[in-house]
Design an enzyme around this catalytic site. Sequence first.
Site, PDB file in Angstrom:
ATOM      1  N   SER A   1       0.832  -1.205   0.000  1.00  0.00           N
ATOM      2  CA  SER A   1       0.000   0.000   0.000  1.00  0.00           C
ATOM      3  C   SER A   1       0.864   1.252   0.000  1.00  0.00           C
ATOM      4  O   SER A   1       0.509   2.255  -0.635  1.00  0.00           O
ATOM      5  CB  SER A   1      -0.956   0.013   1.190  1.00  0.00           C
ATOM      6  OG  SER A   1      -0.253  -0.072   2.415  1.00  0.00           O
ATOM      7  N   GLU A   2       2.025   1.214   0.692  1.00  0.00           N
ATOM      8  CA  GLU A   2       2.976   2.325   0.637  1.00  0.00           C
ATOM      9  C   GLU A   2       4.410   1.823   0.714  1.00  0.00           C
ATOM     10  O   GLU A   2       4.703   0.827   1.384  1.00  0.00           O
ATOM     11  CB  GLU A   2       2.755   3.332   1.779  1.00  0.00           C
ATOM     12  CG  GLU A   2       1.578   4.259   1.601  1.00  0.00           C
ATOM     13  CD  GLU A   2       0.333   3.761   2.278  1.00  0.00           C
ATOM     14  OE1 GLU A   2      -0.736   4.356   2.066  1.00  0.00           O
ATOM     15  OE2 GLU A   2       0.430   2.749   3.018  1.00  0.00           O
ATOM     16  N   THR A   3       5.279   2.535   0.025  1.00  0.00           N
ATOM     17  CA  THR A   3       6.732   2.379   0.122  1.00  0.00           C
ATOM     18  C   THR A   3       7.293   3.763   0.420  1.00  0.00           C
ATOM     19  O   THR A   3       6.859   4.754  -0.173  1.00  0.00           O
ATOM     20  CB  THR A   3       7.320   1.845  -1.191  1.00  0.00           C
ATOM     21  OG1 THR A   3       6.769   0.557  -1.464  1.00  0.00           O
ATOM     22  CG2 THR A   3       8.837   1.743  -1.116  1.00  0.00           C
TER      23      THR A   3
ATOM     24  N   HIS B   1       0.575   4.713   8.871  1.00  0.00           N
ATOM     25  CA  HIS B   1       1.420   3.545   9.160  1.00  0.00           C
ATOM     26  C   HIS B   1       2.790   3.659   8.498  1.00  0.00           C
ATOM     27  O   HIS B   1       3.791   3.220   9.084  1.00  0.00           O
ATOM     28  CB  HIS B   1       0.682   2.227   8.834  1.00  0.00           C
ATOM     29  CG  HIS B   1       0.999   1.601   7.528  1.00  0.00           C
ATOM     30  ND1 HIS B   1       0.355   1.937   6.359  1.00  0.00           N
ATOM     31  CD2 HIS B   1       1.894   0.633   7.202  1.00  0.00           C
ATOM     32  CE1 HIS B   1       0.834   1.192   5.369  1.00  0.00           C
ATOM     33  NE2 HIS B   1       1.765   0.405   5.845  1.00  0.00           N
TER      34      HIS B   1
END
Length: 297
Positions: A47-49, A78
């Site tokens: 979902s995120e990097t 997060h």
Amino acid sequence: MPQLRRFAQVDVFSAVPFRGNPVAVVLEADGLDDEQMARIANWTNLSETTFVLSPTDPAADYRLRIFTPRRELPFAGHPTLGSAAAWLDAGGTPARDGRIVQECGAGLVDIRRGGPASPSAETPETLAFAAPKRLRTGELDEAYVDDIARALGIDRSEILDHQWVDNGPGWAAVRLASAEQVLALTPDFSAIPDAKLGVFGAHPEGSEHEYEIRAFVPGVGVGEDPVTGSLNASVAQWLIGAGLAPDSYTTTQGTALGRAGVVSITTEESASATTSADPAVWVGGATSVCIRGTVTA
């Protein structure tokens, strides 16, 4: 020329590793350009990097850029906690004892350490961030609420409250009567594919936790986010500010996906008045660095 850069994958918002929400973190990311960061984030397919860089603001310990598989975000919860955990694990030392200051697209964000602090993944460290100011508030348009009800497969009357709770990603939120209703949802967002929607409801009286929340993000390629700090932050600002929730509580998230996320909400003053909204909300949870290595980029 590509070079070896330290890399970590961190589980956030669960005391049990691999039961929260993972974030990929590229440390020592100075020198990477926008296209390289976007390509890496698309490849990790989380979902995120995030990418940890040298700060441009002297008040910050480091600068963070946050990418979904499709776009860059000014802020996300997060990834903020997971990146701080990776930075500390890699030897980062904050300028202020017990406090980290992150620079990102949303400005400066305070992060505090809550312990226990241990290099062992069996003893996750608890971190919390000061919720940034909301960029958009107020009730949703009624036509949009109707669209949301249809997408969720429920009657409009089951939505008890609704609000824009956007602190960067673009969140809207609706409240249902119970956690049971929230967990039973099988939404179809084909009519509103770019929705970024939080749906929450109360656990039964006497439960350990106050709410169950779900985060639907069909437009960023993950469908449903397992555990979402930014959404919990702005929902807490809405509910506490309106007197609809206690000053401190915990929320469960990820249950429908087989995760065991727990998000802790508290209200107290931030170390920096520029990073907190009214009310001053802290959003915390356990973090575990599950993967340590290098990436060639």
